[in-house]
Design a protein around this motif. Sequence first.
Motif, PDB file in Angstrom:
ATOM      1  N   ILE A 121      -2.860 146.225  11.082  1.00 19.47           N
ATOM      2  CA  ILE A 121      -1.102 147.018   9.522  1.00 19.47           C
ATOM      3  C   ILE A 121      -1.541 145.489   8.993  1.00 19.47           C
ATOM      4  O   ILE A 121      -1.317 145.871   7.747  1.00 19.47           O
ATOM      5  CB  ILE A 121      -0.161 147.153  10.308  1.00 19.47           C
ATOM      6  CG1 ILE A 121      -0.197 147.970  11.243  1.00 19.47           C
ATOM      7  CG2 ILE A 121       0.604 147.136   9.729  1.00 19.47           C
ATOM      8  CD1 ILE A 121       0.737 148.607  12.047  1.00 19.47           C
ATOM      9  N   ALA A 122      -1.462 144.330   9.449  1.00 20.43           N
ATOM     10  CA  ALA A 122      -1.607 142.730   8.971  1.00 20.43           C
ATOM     11  C   ALA A 122      -2.694 143.080   7.046  1.00 20.43           C
ATOM     12  O   ALA A 122      -2.085 143.171   6.414  1.00 20.43           O
ATOM     13  CB  ALA A 122      -1.180 142.174   9.449  1.00 20.43           C
ATOM     14  N   LEU A 123      -3.639 143.509   7.883  1.00 15.68           N
ATOM     15  CA  LEU A 123      -4.956 143.210   6.648  1.00 15.68           C
ATOM     16  C   LEU A 123      -4.930 144.566   5.625  1.00 15.68           C
ATOM     17  O   LEU A 123      -4.913 144.564   4.251  1.00 15.68           O
ATOM     18  CB  LEU A 123      -5.806 143.631   7.904  1.00 15.68           C
ATOM     19  CG  LEU A 123      -6.190 142.259   8.516  1.00 15.68           C
ATOM     20  CD1 LEU A 123      -7.768 142.331   8.933  1.00 15.68           C
ATOM     21  CD2 LEU A 123      -6.602 141.058   7.159  1.00 15.68           C
ATOM     22  N   TYR A 124      -4.395 146.142   6.409  1.00 17.22           N
ATOM     23  CA  TYR A 124      -4.369 147.660   5.716  1.00 17.22           C
ATOM     24  C   TYR A 124      -3.354 146.782   4.651  1.00 17.22           C
ATOM     25  O   TYR A 124      -3.338 147.198   3.460  1.00 17.22           O
ATOM     26  CB  TYR A 124      -4.417 148.298   6.510  1.00 17.22           C
ATOM     27  CG  TYR A 124      -4.237 149.778   5.954  1.00 17.22           C
ATOM     28  CD1 TYR A 124      -5.347 150.164   5.882  1.00 17.22           C
ATOM     29  CD2 TYR A 124      -2.978 150.294   5.840  1.00 17.22           C
ATOM     30  CE1 TYR A 124      -5.859 151.953   5.584  1.00 17.22           C
ATOM     31  CE2 TYR A 124      -3.135 151.712   4.684  1.00 17.22           C
ATOM     32  CZ  TYR A 124      -4.754 152.555   5.077  1.00 17.22           C
ATOM     33  OH  TYR A 124      -5.127 153.443   4.048  1.00 17.22           O
ATOM     34  N   ASN A 125      -2.296 146.324   5.299  1.00 16.84           N
ATOM     35  CA  ASN A 125      -0.825 145.900   3.940  1.00 16.84           C
ATOM     36  C   ASN A 125      -1.784 144.794   2.856  1.00 16.84           C
ATOM     37  O   ASN A 125      -1.355 145.416   1.779  1.00 16.84           O
ATOM     38  CB  ASN A 125       0.025 145.444   4.545  1.00 16.84           C
ATOM     39  CG  ASN A 125       0.918 146.846   5.527  1.00 16.84           C
ATOM     40  OD1 ASN A 125       0.742 148.250   4.692  1.00 16.84           O
ATOM     41  ND2 ASN A 125       1.675 146.095   5.979  1.00 16.84           N
ATOM     42  N   ALA A 126      -2.175 144.401   3.187  1.00 13.26           N
ATOM     43  CA  ALA A 126      -3.008 142.807   2.440  1.00 13.26           C
ATOM     44  C   ALA A 126      -3.859 143.645   1.664  1.00 13.26           C
ATOM     45  O   ALA A 126      -3.665 143.435  -0.127  1.00 13.26           O
ATOM     46  CB  ALA A 126      -3.483 141.917   3.089  1.00 13.26           C
ATOM     47  N   MET A 127      -4.545 144.502   2.117  1.00 13.68           N
ATOM     48  CA  MET A 127      -5.827 145.185   0.854  1.00 13.68           C
ATOM     49  C   MET A 127      -4.839 145.796  -0.213  1.00 13.68           C
ATOM     50  O   MET A 127      -5.158 145.374  -1.070  1.00 13.68           O
ATOM     51  CB  MET A 127      -6.560 146.190   1.874  1.00 13.68           C
ATOM     52  CG  MET A 127      -7.178 145.669   2.635  1.00 13.68           C
ATOM     53  SD  MET A 127      -8.356 144.202   2.291  1.00 13.68           S
ATOM     54  CE  MET A 127      -7.342 143.076   2.203  1.00 13.68           C
ATOM     55  N   HIS A 128      -3.651 146.787   0.032  1.00 13.93           N
ATOM     56  CA  HIS A 128      -2.810 147.304  -0.933  1.00 13.93           C
ATOM     57  C   HIS A 128      -2.794 145.708  -1.637  1.00 13.93           C
ATOM     58  O   HIS A 128      -2.825 145.687  -3.359  1.00 13.93           O
ATOM     59  CB  HIS A 128      -2.385 147.624  -0.419  1.00 13.93           C
ATOM     60  CG  HIS A 128      -2.301 149.466   0.080  1.00 13.93           C
ATOM     61  ND1 HIS A 128      -2.348 149.900  -0.748  1.00 13.93           N
ATOM     62  CD2 HIS A 128      -3.064 149.759   1.206  1.00 13.93           C
ATOM     63  CE1 HIS A 128      -3.249 151.765  -0.385  1.00 13.93           C
ATOM     64  NE2 HIS A 128      -3.170 150.402   1.157  1.00 13.93           N
ATOM     65  N   GLY A 165     -10.138 142.637  17.426  1.00 10.48           N
ATOM     66  CA  GLY A 165      -9.862 142.099  16.211  1.00 10.48           C
ATOM     67  C   GLY A 165     -11.323 142.222  15.384  1.00 10.48           C
ATOM     68  O   GLY A 165     -10.528 142.714  13.644  1.00 10.48           O
ATOM     69  N   ALA A 166     -12.355 142.813  15.075  1.00  7.89           N
ATOM     70  CA  ALA A 166     -13.689 143.067  14.919  1.00  7.89           C
ATOM     71  C   ALA A 166     -12.886 144.641  13.887  1.00  7.89           C
ATOM     72  O   ALA A 166     -12.776 144.769  13.268  1.00  7.89           O
ATOM     73  CB  ALA A 166     -14.723 143.037  14.986  1.00  7.89           C
ATOM     74  N   LEU A 167     -12.154 144.818  15.192  1.00  2.77           N
ATOM     75  CA  LEU A 167     -12.486 146.853  15.071  1.00  2.77           C
ATOM     76  C   LEU A 167     -11.127 147.249  14.296  1.00  2.77           C
ATOM     77  O   LEU A 167     -10.778 147.900  13.556  1.00  2.77           O
ATOM     78  CB  LEU A 167     -11.968 147.330  16.521  1.00  2.77           C
ATOM     79  CG  LEU A 167     -12.479 149.363  16.381  1.00  2.77           C
ATOM     80  CD1 LEU A 167     -14.079 148.564  16.587  1.00  2.77           C
ATOM     81  CD2 LEU A 167     -12.022 149.038  18.255  1.00  2.77           C
ATOM     82  N   ALA A 168     -10.576 145.856  14.385  1.00  4.51           N
ATOM     83  CA  ALA A 168      -9.175 146.324  13.558  1.00  4.51           C
ATOM     84  C   ALA A 168      -9.121 145.795  12.448  1.00  4.51           C
ATOM     85  O   ALA A 168      -8.459 146.327  11.483  1.00  4.51           O
ATOM     86  CB  ALA A 168      -7.858 145.006  14.558  1.00  4.51           C
ATOM     87  N   ALA A 169     -10.010 145.094  12.081  1.00  9.27           N
ATOM     88  CA  ALA A 169     -10.609 144.457  10.495  1.00  9.27           C
ATOM     89  C   ALA A 169     -11.567 144.888   9.727  1.00  9.27           C
ATOM     90  O   ALA A 169     -11.765 145.223   8.183  1.00  9.27           O
ATOM     91  CB  ALA A 169     -11.127 142.592  10.635  1.00  9.27           C
ATOM     92  N   LEU A 170     -11.887 145.922  10.684  1.00 12.60           N
ATOM     93  CA  LEU A 170     -13.872 146.922   9.955  1.00 12.60           C
ATOM     94  C   LEU A 170     -12.510 148.141   9.155  1.00 12.60           C
ATOM     95  O   LEU A 170     -13.580 148.528   8.154  1.00 12.60           O
ATOM     96  CB  LEU A 170     -13.949 147.951  11.204  1.00 12.60           C
ATOM     97  CG  LEU A 170     -15.102 147.885  10.503  1.00 12.60           C
ATOM     98  CD1 LEU A 170     -16.049 147.100  10.456  1.00 12.60           C
ATOM     99  CD2 LEU A 170     -15.937 149.611  11.941  1.00 12.60           C
ATOM    100  N   LEU A 171     -11.583 149.030   9.252  1.00 11.04           N
ATOM    101  CA  LEU A 171     -10.934 149.574   8.010  1.00 11.04           C
ATOM    102  C   LEU A 171     -10.426 148.996   6.781  1.00 11.04           C
ATOM    103  O   LEU A 171     -11.160 149.195   5.640  1.00 11.04           O
ATOM    104  CB  LEU A 171     -10.370 150.301   8.747  1.00 11.04           C
ATOM    105  CG  LEU A 171      -9.552 151.816   7.935  1.00 11.04           C
ATOM    106  CD1 LEU A 171     -10.853 152.865   8.117  1.00 11.04           C
ATOM    107  CD2 LEU A 171      -8.583 151.969   8.605  1.00 11.04           C
ATOM    108  N   PRO A 172     -10.061 148.021   7.399  1.00  9.07           N
ATOM    109  CA  PRO A 172      -9.809 147.237   5.415  1.00  9.07           C
ATOM    110  C   PRO A 172     -10.624 147.013   4.447  1.00  9.07           C
ATOM    111  O   PRO A 172     -10.886 146.089   4.380  1.00  9.07           O
ATOM    112  CB  PRO A 172      -8.282 146.199   5.986  1.00  9.07           C
ATOM    113  CG  PRO A 172      -7.769 147.041   7.917  1.00  9.07           C
ATOM    114  CD  PRO A 172      -9.104 147.431   7.982  1.00  9.07           C
TER     115      PRO A 172
END
Lengths: 386, 231
Positions: free
Chosen positions: A275-282, A363-370
């Motif tokens: 969630i943090a990385l996904y929001n950060a991408m925006h 962690g890698a999986l969580a970061a993959l989509l962002p």
Amino acid sequence: MGIITLTAAYMRFRPLNTVLNLLLLALGIGTLTVLLLFSIQFEKRLARDARGIDLVVGAKGSPLQLVLSGVYHMDSPTDMLPEGVFEALNDRVGVARALPIHGGGRFGKWRVIATTPEYTSHYGAGLRDGRLWEASGEAVIGAAVARRTGLAVGSPVAATFGDKTVNLEVVGVLRDSGTVLDRLIMTGLDLRFPPGQGSEAGDTEEVRLSHVLVTCSSVQALQGLKRELEGNPDLTAASPGDETRQLAGFIGLGLDSLRGLGLALIFAAALGIFIALYNAMHERRGDLAIMRCLGASRINLMMLVMTEGMLITGMGTLAGLCSGHIFVEMAALYSTKLHDLGLSGLAWQPQESWLLLLALSVGALAALLPAIQAYRTDIARTLAGI
Amino acid sequence: MNKVQIQPSVRRKTVGGGVPLVEMEAVRYSVEDQKILDLPYWKIQKGEHSLVLGPSGSGKTTLIHLMAGLLRPDRGRIKISVQDIAGLSPAAMDRFRGRHIGLIFQKLYLIPSLSVWDNLKLAAKFAGLPFDREWADSILRGLSLAHKAKSRPSELSSGEAQRAAIARAVLNRPKIILADEPTSALDDATCDNVADLLVEQASRGGATLVVATHDTRLKDHFKSRLDLEGS
């Protein structure tokens, strides 16, 4: 200015987000580390300490308590054996070895037992300093006892057996054997109790035994002995293998629940990172676009996000592993029960590598989509404010 | 000012002779069949400072993005320093952009988590060039920003942030600096100041400068001009 420096700058820029994600992950990894250290060391301990012992013979009582007190020295003996049991077992055909033990002694949180020097050779423990006990009042200490108490050859030890105190002198220190011996203080069976403790002043007293550890020469001999002892109303014979399997089963149920909790915490942390990385991408679409303008490739941006995810995961995992080890070590220092289990936070278990791998994969999986989002950033649309 | 109509939607002012640094020929860009830009021919000489003037929707930003290789034309050729950038692979275009093109936008896009100095270092890093500390320092001194080198963008005034963006654009000694609406939100005095700084910094590094804007206040700062008309 490398990718890691840039990632670290982003992490510092949102300290609360970063710290919360780190904490959540560290909590999950820490929980699993504690469970891993506990279960592995406990199982190893059970197997090592019971090696070569087919039966534990003691006074009538719980077989589990008999094994815990006679083999692992984690409990008090059920009662004392009737006289002559050891001699009868030692002389019996089919018994390869019988080791007499008078347990239940204490020196602070350390267990003290009276036995014969043959007990140390059963575990293959060698001497680091001094010699084995020969006369009454002499004691040999295990490596962990020496390390943690500072006792050495020549040190006095006031051991208590129930309400009686025995003054001993350390004459030898054993090498690390990775067995129960490391945590024991051993002396001979001829204990000398000071005056006023139920014995004549300075008299040496041949104590009654609490356990006899029996090794049989064959399976048939073991079966025969078991059958014979089952019919004896004053004795209990317990097989360490059977009892520890039962014990491990009970403990395993609790461990499985906690393991589930630890895994849930790790996945919650992974979700937090996602969630943090996904929001950060925006939030950072403009940053990513300008990086592309500065010459960064799509792969560079993807790596940047992946690095951030992996850095948080790596740091969280490291913090979790460290806190897990520290927790176990502190627990073993302050809890007598855990200390008696021989638990240590100072040892690295190979299985922890799997834990590390699991955490990094999550962690890698969580970061993959962002990261894929970063890869696909449309610079022109972003810069045009579309 | 002599304006030559070359398309119904595009006018240009004549430019000097010699080998052009930028040459655009028969460039067309459209989105979902809607024509955004149609440029038959335009060239800019090396070291020339050129203004692309036009109202909103005339395709100024599209032109800048096409020149920077951020967009690919439907057809036509865009040559920068003899290199046809439309033919470059995405990765090669990224490298080319980082090394040869400096970009400035109305929104400055300084990386907020980095200091001014680190923003400059990042420009060198992504261009794959070594960071020339002395050159970076001289740019900051030239832009009166040396004392703010360690400050984050949030600690800068809008003028300082604008200068920091200019510093980042010129750091890699680009062949061409492209600025998209760099003065639109500024008052007259600041507008003049920023225009002077852009021209000064471009001249200092020998770079060609293209400023796309609807801000007519910049007319007097540029001798060469391309007028785009609204569609």
